[in-house]
Design a protein around this motif. Sequence first.
Motif, short mmCIF file in Angstrom:
data_model
loop_
_atom_site.label_atom_id
_atom_site.label_comp_id
_atom_site.label_asym_id
_atom_site.label_seq_id
_atom_site.Cartn_x
_atom_site.Cartn_y
_atom_site.Cartn_z
N LEU A 177 0.91 -1.26 0.04
CA LEU A 177 -0.10 0.02 0.04
C LEU A 177 0.74 1.42 0.06
CD1 LEU A 177 -2.67 -0.86 2.88
CD2 LEU A 177 -3.06 -0.92 -0.05
N GLY A 178 0.57 2.16 -0.82
CA GLY A 178 1.29 3.47 -0.76
C GLY A 178 2.11 3.52 -1.93
N SER A 179 2.49 2.47 -2.55
CA SER A 179 3.49 2.68 -3.81
C SER A 179 2.68 2.45 -5.09
CB SER A 179 4.30 1.15 -3.69
OG SER A 179 3.39 0.08 -3.89
N LYS A 180 3.52 2.78 -5.91
CA LYS A 180 3.11 2.88 -7.45
C LYS A 180 2.31 1.60 -7.68
CE LYS A 180 4.46 4.17 -11.96
NZ LYS A 180 5.37 4.60 -13.22
N HIS A 181 1.38 1.67 -8.46
CA HIS A 181 0.75 0.39 -8.68
C HIS A 181 0.36 -0.75 -7.46
CE1 HIS A 181 0.73 1.83 -12.72
NE2 HIS A 181 2.09 1.58 -12.99
N ALA A 182 0.11 -0.04 -6.34
CA ALA A 182 -0.23 -0.76 -5.04
C ALA A 182 -1.09 -1.98 -5.48
CB ALA A 182 -0.65 -0.12 -3.83
N GLY A 183 -0.71 -3.21 -5.10
CA GLY A 183 -1.33 -4.48 -5.22
C GLY A 183 -0.93 -5.28 -6.27
N ASP A 184 -0.04 -4.78 -7.43
CA ASP A 184 0.44 -5.54 -8.24
C ASP A 184 0.97 -6.74 -7.84
OD1 ASP A 184 -0.48 -3.63 -10.37
OD2 ASP A 184 1.23 -3.17 -11.14
#
Length: 485
Positions: free
Chosen positions: A324-331
Amino acid sequence: MDERAAIPVTLPRANPTISYWQDPPDPQLADYLSSASLPETADVVIIGSGITGSSVAWNLLQNSNHGKIIMLEARQACSGATGRNGKWETGGHTKAASYRSFLSNASSLSTSEAVKIARLEYTNIRAVHQFAKEHGIQCDSWQGDTVDIIYDQAQWDEAHTAIAAMRATMPGEEDLKTVSRYRFWSKEEAREHWRVRGEDFVGAVSYEAGSLSAYKFVVGLLKICLPLGLELYTNTPATSISKSEDGEGWRIETGKGTVKAKKVVLATNGYTAHLWKGFQGSIVPLRGQITAHRPGGNIPKEGLKGTYSFIYQNGYEYMIPRPLGSKHAGDIIIGGGLVKAAEEGLYEFGTTDDTTKNEGISKYLAETTPRYFGSTWGEDHPDGRIRKEWTGIMGYSSDGFPFVGEIPGQKQLWVAASFQGHGMVLCWKSAEALFGMMGGGSGKDGALKEWFPDVFKVSEERMKKRFEGRLHTKVNAMEVESKAE
């Protein structure tokens, strides 16, 4: 394998596949040049700008007498294995999996050396995340548990034997929670907690690990090093190295001129044999392949509960969910699948071509997430399952250990390379050890012997061993043997 290991190692190729982690590349550092022209002399030249090279630079810069330090990179900054892929790394999988090699290390080396390797791996993991925190490097750092979903009964049995052996020989590690963190999960428990599906896995084992963007970490580290005096020259491949005419120091040839240096550090991993032919056949390139999957519709919005590996009879995949909070979170970043290629991936060895992909591996990796997660994956994302796919070059040695130290008979020519795709749990401390061998830090007064494995050090004997294939991918079926020290 002899034919693959004998293929002459080349420089990094131009126009590689675009790494998920370098899309887009850092605008300030990607093509950085410290000056318009390359200096003619330096005290130290570091070749390679990945986690090893940048860590060596950091250690050297802590010494007030470090002198002039130049770093050369063949392509953009951090464009090798660190910024692309790795075995347990997946571009930043800080996962030791020490139990997987503990029994063979104890048998072939000694129990004390096996313990030393395991301690180094866990110390390395914590040190990298702690450094990022202390220095404010925004690299999507996450620490928690990882899980190995095991599909092979023999490896499941050996996992129990190995972890029992580690607990018996590393009782002092309880305070650090390295060994006590290991937990076995039944098939039913793993299905519930880790959301895996299918009936063909035996069980699971979880333990301490983490993840981060290795590319962002190294870019952040280099940005700290530059104001301290590091000079960085990207897109400046070193084409050859040779002893200076006067016998003092080294000449490094590049397309932009020649640099004469007192010391040279090869932080070149799978490409090392291009510059020093003595490593041809003992450090072999291996192309790895990774895919980034958009999360399926049934994957929780808060994400999965940790990172994963899927281990079967003669191979594995490795996976990190983007936090969570990262670019493309959940990838879901998942790589591996080597043995699913022709002749169990034989033709991925010896190549330095990361401009292309293996279509057989591509097809296999594209199908991994719904196969492993079944109904808990759900419908694919409307934009498609695969966001990106890319390749990168790792370095593997004949005995499964890195080469760290001064090259025998070559005064002030140093190397830290061949990390078996395991760099995120080896490079940081190996760079510290190399700095010690070069005369600084924890190498003074014999302190290095207390924590750095002897088997990692460069020797003529190790350099002469020929590569036969990756180690620690199949069950070892051996008992721990305590050897006399």
